[in-house]
Design a protein around this motif. Structure first.
Motif, PDB file in Angstrom:
ATOM      1  N   GLY A  37     -22.194 -13.446   1.991  1.00 19.07           N
ATOM      2  CA  GLY A  37     -21.669 -12.661   3.089  1.00 19.07           C
ATOM      3  C   GLY A  37     -20.354 -13.202   3.590  1.00 19.07           C
ATOM      4  O   GLY A  37     -19.638 -13.952   2.916  1.00 19.07           O
ATOM      5  N   LEU A  38     -20.023 -12.824   4.816  1.00 19.74           N
ATOM      6  CA  LEU A  38     -18.743 -13.225   5.389  1.00 19.74           C
ATOM      7  C   LEU A  38     -18.633 -14.736   5.538  1.00 19.74           C
ATOM      8  O   LEU A  38     -17.589 -15.322   5.262  1.00 19.74           O
ATOM      9  CB  LEU A  38     -18.551 -12.544   6.755  1.00 19.74           C
ATOM     10  CG  LEU A  38     -18.296 -11.042   6.726  1.00 19.74           C
ATOM     11  CD1 LEU A  38     -18.209 -10.509   8.151  1.00 19.74           C
ATOM     12  CD2 LEU A  38     -17.021 -10.729   5.965  1.00 19.74           C
ATOM     13  N   SER A  39     -19.712 -15.378   5.998  1.00 21.69           N
ATOM     14  CA  SER A  39     -19.635 -16.819   6.222  1.00 21.69           C
ATOM     15  C   SER A  39     -19.408 -17.573   4.913  1.00 21.69           C
ATOM     16  O   SER A  39     -18.612 -18.512   4.848  1.00 21.69           O
ATOM     17  CB  SER A  39     -20.924 -17.301   6.896  1.00 21.69           C
ATOM     18  OG  SER A  39     -22.058 -16.925   6.129  1.00 21.69           O
ATOM     19  N   ILE A  47     -11.824 -23.569   1.682  1.00 19.06           N
ATOM     20  CA  ILE A  47     -11.631 -24.622   0.673  1.00 19.06           C
ATOM     21  C   ILE A  47     -10.427 -24.299  -0.201  1.00 19.06           C
ATOM     22  O   ILE A  47      -9.584 -25.167  -0.498  1.00 19.06           O
ATOM     23  CB  ILE A  47     -12.902 -24.779  -0.175  1.00 19.06           C
ATOM     24  CG1 ILE A  47     -14.068 -25.296   0.690  1.00 19.06           C
ATOM     25  CG2 ILE A  47     -12.658 -25.715  -1.351  1.00 19.06           C
ATOM     26  CD1 ILE A  47     -15.375 -25.386  -0.045  1.00 19.06           C
ATOM     27  N   LEU A  48     -10.309 -23.045  -0.621  1.00 17.51           N
ATOM     28  CA  LEU A  48      -9.191 -22.645  -1.481  1.00 17.51           C
ATOM     29  C   LEU A  48      -7.852 -22.831  -0.774  1.00 17.51           C
ATOM     30  O   LEU A  48      -6.901 -23.396  -1.348  1.00 17.51           O
ATOM     31  CB  LEU A  48      -9.376 -21.185  -1.903  1.00 17.51           C
ATOM     32  CG  LEU A  48      -8.238 -20.571  -2.730  1.00 17.51           C
ATOM     33  CD1 LEU A  48      -8.096 -21.316  -4.060  1.00 17.51           C
ATOM     34  CD2 LEU A  48      -8.494 -19.085  -2.975  1.00 17.51           C
ATOM     35  N   LEU A 196     -10.273 -32.848  -1.741  1.00 13.13           N
ATOM     36  CA  LEU A 196     -11.611 -32.239  -1.750  1.00 13.13           C
ATOM     37  C   LEU A 196     -12.401 -32.614  -0.511  1.00 13.13           C
ATOM     38  O   LEU A 196     -13.071 -31.781   0.097  1.00 13.13           O
ATOM     39  CB  LEU A 196     -12.360 -32.663  -3.013  1.00 13.13           C
ATOM     40  CG  LEU A 196     -11.884 -32.019  -4.323  1.00 13.13           C
ATOM     41  CD1 LEU A 196     -12.651 -32.609  -5.496  1.00 13.13           C
ATOM     42  CD2 LEU A 196     -12.078 -30.508  -4.277  1.00 13.13           C
ATOM     43  N   VAL A 197     -12.313 -33.885  -0.140  1.00 15.88           N
ATOM     44  CA  VAL A 197     -13.039 -34.319   1.057  1.00 15.88           C
ATOM     45  C   VAL A 197     -12.523 -33.586   2.289  1.00 15.88           C
ATOM     46  O   VAL A 197     -13.294 -33.074   3.110  1.00 15.88           O
ATOM     47  CB  VAL A 197     -12.909 -35.843   1.229  1.00 15.88           C
ATOM     48  CG1 VAL A 197     -13.493 -36.280   2.575  1.00 15.88           C
ATOM     49  CG2 VAL A 197     -13.619 -36.562   0.091  1.00 15.88           C
ATOM     50  N   ILE A 198     -11.183 -33.511   2.421  1.00 15.66           N
ATOM     51  CA  ILE A 198     -10.607 -32.813   3.579  1.00 15.66           C
ATOM     52  C   ILE A 198     -10.969 -31.333   3.561  1.00 15.66           C
ATOM     53  O   ILE A 198     -11.309 -30.741   4.587  1.00 15.66           O
ATOM     54  CB  ILE A 198      -9.077 -33.005   3.591  1.00 15.66           C
ATOM     55  CG1 ILE A 198      -8.731 -34.472   3.817  1.00 15.66           C
ATOM     56  CG2 ILE A 198      -8.434 -32.138   4.662  1.00 15.66           C
ATOM     57  CD1 ILE A 198      -7.243 -34.771   3.731  1.00 15.66           C
ATOM     58  N   ALA A 203     -13.571 -26.941   5.816  1.00 14.79           N
ATOM     59  CA  ALA A 203     -14.297 -25.697   5.573  1.00 14.79           C
ATOM     60  C   ALA A 203     -15.660 -25.708   6.252  1.00 14.79           C
ATOM     61  O   ALA A 203     -16.123 -24.678   6.753  1.00 14.79           O
ATOM     62  CB  ALA A 203     -14.456 -25.473   4.075  1.00 14.79           C
ATOM     63  N   GLY A 204     -16.309 -26.865   6.270  1.00 18.69           N
ATOM     64  CA  GLY A 204     -17.595 -26.946   6.958  1.00 18.69           C
ATOM     65  C   GLY A 204     -17.464 -26.676   8.444  1.00 18.69           C
ATOM     66  O   GLY A 204     -18.282 -25.949   9.033  1.00 18.69           O
ATOM     67  N   LEU A 205     -16.429 -27.250   9.063  1.00 15.53           N
ATOM     68  CA  LEU A 205     -16.205 -26.990  10.491  1.00 15.53           C
ATOM     69  C   LEU A 205     -15.898 -25.518  10.745  1.00 15.53           C
ATOM     70  O   LEU A 205     -16.419 -24.910  11.688  1.00 15.53           O
ATOM     71  CB  LEU A 205     -15.061 -27.867  10.996  1.00 15.53           C
ATOM     72  CG  LEU A 205     -15.328 -29.378  11.041  1.00 15.53           C
ATOM     73  CD1 LEU A 205     -14.091 -30.114  11.538  1.00 15.53           C
ATOM     74  CD2 LEU A 205     -16.522 -29.693  11.945  1.00 15.53           C
ATOM     75  N   VAL A 206     -15.043 -24.948   9.884  1.00 15.30           N
ATOM     76  CA  VAL A 206     -14.712 -23.524  10.035  1.00 15.30           C
ATOM     77  C   VAL A 206     -15.952 -22.663   9.828  1.00 15.30           C
ATOM     78  O   VAL A 206     -16.193 -21.689  10.551  1.00 15.30           O
ATOM     79  CB  VAL A 206     -13.595 -23.138   9.047  1.00 15.30           C
ATOM     80  CG1 VAL A 206     -13.364 -21.637   9.059  1.00 15.30           C
ATOM     81  CG2 VAL A 206     -12.311 -23.870   9.388  1.00 15.30           C
ATOM     82  N   TYR A 207     -16.747 -23.024   8.820  1.00 19.15           N
ATOM     83  CA  TYR A 207     -17.965 -22.264   8.521  1.00 19.15           C
ATOM     84  C   TYR A 207     -18.928 -22.284   9.707  1.00 19.15           C
ATOM     85  O   TYR A 207     -19.441 -21.248  10.136  1.00 19.15           O
ATOM     86  CB  TYR A 207     -18.619 -22.866   7.279  1.00 19.15           C
ATOM     87  CG  TYR A 207     -19.952 -22.260   6.921  1.00 19.15           C
ATOM     88  CD1 TYR A 207     -20.017 -21.075   6.211  1.00 19.15           C
ATOM     89  CD2 TYR A 207     -21.145 -22.873   7.291  1.00 19.15           C
ATOM     90  CE1 TYR A 207     -21.245 -20.518   5.863  1.00 19.15           C
ATOM     91  CE2 TYR A 207     -22.367 -22.323   6.963  1.00 19.15           C
ATOM     92  CZ  TYR A 207     -22.408 -21.138   6.238  1.00 19.15           C
ATOM     93  OH  TYR A 207     -23.606 -20.602   5.925  1.00 19.15           O
ATOM     94  N   ILE A 208     -19.155 -23.464  10.240  1.00 24.63           N
ATOM     95  CA  ILE A 208     -20.094 -23.580  11.360  1.00 24.63           C
ATOM     96  C   ILE A 208     -19.570 -22.833  12.582  1.00 24.63           C
ATOM     97  O   ILE A 208     -20.306 -22.110  13.272  1.00 24.63           O
ATOM     98  CB  ILE A 208     -20.343 -25.067  11.690  1.00 24.63           C
ATOM     99  CG1 ILE A 208     -21.062 -25.754  10.518  1.00 24.63           C
ATOM    100  CG2 ILE A 208     -21.154 -25.211  12.970  1.00 24.63           C
ATOM    101  CD1 ILE A 208     -21.190 -27.255  10.685  1.00 24.63           C
TER     102      ILE A 208
END
Length: 493
Positions: A37-39, A47-48, A196-198, A203-208
């Protein structure tokens, strides 16, 4: 109340197919939303985009790494050059240490008029790259860096740079390409790992964040739509508006209003459906009663009384129309009004029949003026045009009879003119007019409120019949009284 599917109305329940089995596609759709989905898409796009940003950071970084590496080797060689300039000789042990520290195979000092060899461990076979740092620029540094990374072979590279003692001195160093290439690749791997780590962290912060701020409210809207679709007549399924002040809050408010309006509309339509069911049940008995009345009147036709002989045919015609009207109500409820069977009619005679059926001439205080030319012809269905004029005239009579003041002029006027292949009909009265709040829904079914006891089918039927003829009816709001204007084109139009 859930809608039942039927051959005429195949409406499956939400999430259920026509055989009653669960709609697996709809049921599994939300299971895929977590990553499809969107998330999930936002996570991958973040990430990209971070990796793309890291590429733009990496390009100048790798060039800067190359420059720094080369300058460090030249600086080390420059120390040896300064020793040579003072002593004119370098011990073999110092030469070995210098070659080991720089990784070079040859180190020489160019003093313009004189060229001195500082140290050498072998003669290079081929020199594939030659770099003069004094003539280097950012673009050359970038292109040379990627050329070094892509190089395959065991060649050497020659690097020339300024010395440490004087501006005229130039240090010339030759060393294997593989030495710098390995360092640059190791640096690239470190940059990639860090990127990759950054990227994953960002991306995890944006995702959450986006999941909490946008995705969950959207899913709440979706669940509310599904629950409301299962039983739209249940007002408890309407979404509860939150305190959000953003666009999603506006969407919740609009969705709540839409669901509330739809719930009311469906509730009203269900009541109308129940009414139609009740009418269908009494329709058979009513027709039998009307048929019996027709038989009695047929017997009265043979009574030698002038009044009976004059009124009996009119009553029989009225009963025939009553039977037709019961069928018309059912047809309207099923949206199956028959197509017009058009003929050439004398509109003046049709108007007289309407006045005769309504008994306007026998009503005290109400006059009927038929201003239609006696030779005006109109191309229309006889029965349907009669119903149009009858409904308009009946509404006018009821509005005029509601006025108890005997000093008021109570008059109904029928006018018509032909313009080419279109007949313009005007039905007006001297009544109080139609209230402004009723005009927007004037021609909608069951929206009448201008008279007591009306159910609001008359004008809706009129509009539908005229539309079937290709015509239309409008209320002339410029007139102070009630004035309806009808446009009725011929069949060729």
């Amino acid at each position: 109340m859930k809608h039942q599917a039927s051959p005429d109305n195949p409406v499956p329940a939400s999430g259920v197919d026509r055989e009653g089995a669960p709609d697996l596609e709809m049921a599994s759709r939300f299971g895929r939303h977590r990553f499809g989905g969107l998330s999930g898409k936002l996570l991958l796009l973040t990430i990209l985009f971070v990796m793309i940003a890291e590429v733009f950071i990496y390009v100048p970084s790798i060039a800067n790494f190359r420059n720094t590496w080369l300058k460090d080797r030249l600086a080390t060689a420059g120390v040896a050059a300064s020793v040579l300039a003072e002593t004119n000789t370098i011990a073999p042990r110092l030469q070995e240490e210098l070659l080991r520290a720089t990784g070079a195979v040859t180190i020489s000092l160019d003093q313009g008029s004189r060229r001195s060899l500082i140290a050498m461990s072998g003669v290079p076979s081929t020199v594939d790259f030659s770099i003069d740092l004094a003539k280097d620029n950012p673009w050359r540094a970038v292109t040379n860096s990627f050329a070094l990374l892509a190089y395959r072979g065991d060649g050497y590279m020659r690097v020339v740079g300024a010395g440490q003692m004087a501006h005229t001195e130039r240090v010339d160093v030759v060393f294997p390409v593989r030495l710098l290439q390995q360092e640059m690749r190791a640096f690239s791997y470190r940059i990639l790992a860090l990127s990759l780590v950054i990227s994953v962290f960002t991306a995890g912060l944006v995702y959450i964040t986006l999941r909490a701020v946008f995705i969950r409210p959207l899913r709440r809207l979706t669940r509310s739509m599904e629950q409301f679709a299962e039983n739209p007549e249940d007002a408890s399924g309407i979404i509860e508006v939150s305190a959000r002040q953003d666009e999603l809050g506006d969407a919740e408010i609009r969705l709540a209003k839409m669901e509330e309006a739809l719930s009311r509309a469906l509730h009203q339509k269900q009541r109308l459906a129940d009414l139609g069911l009740a009418v269908s049940k009494i329709n058979h008995d009513l027709r039998n009663l009307l048929a019996s009345a027709q038989l009695f009147l047929e017997r009265l036709e043979h009574v030698p009384d002038p009044t009976v002989s004059r009124l009996a045919p009119k009553i029989l015609a009225t009963l025939d129309r009553a039977v037709g009207y019961t069928q018309a109500v059912m047809a309207y409820g099923k949206a199956q009004e028959r197509a017009p069977q058009r003929r050439l009619l004398n509109l003046h005679r049709v108007g007289e029949d309407v006045a005769d059926v309504l008994g306007i001439l026998d009503r005290p205080g109400i006059t009927f003026e038929n201003k239609v030319s006696a030779d005006l012809e109109v191309d229309a269905d006889p029965e349907q045009l009669f119903r149009v004029l009858l409904n308009l005239a009946r509404n006018a009579v009821q509005a005029l009879e509601a006025e108890k003041d005997e000093t008021l002029v109570r008059r109904i006027t029928l006018e018509a003119t032909r313009a080419g292949k279109c007949v313009h009909i005007i039905v007006s009265d001297t009544g109080p007019g139609i209230p402004a709040n009723l005009r927007p829904a004037l021609f909608k079914a069951f929206h009448s409120g201008s008279k007591t006891g009306g159910i609001g089918l008359g004008l809706a039927i009129v509009a539908e019949l005229l539309k079937a003829h290709g015509g239309k009816i409008v209320l002339d709001e410029a007139e102070p009284c009630t004035c309806f204007r009808i446009e009725l084109p011929d069949r060729s139009v």
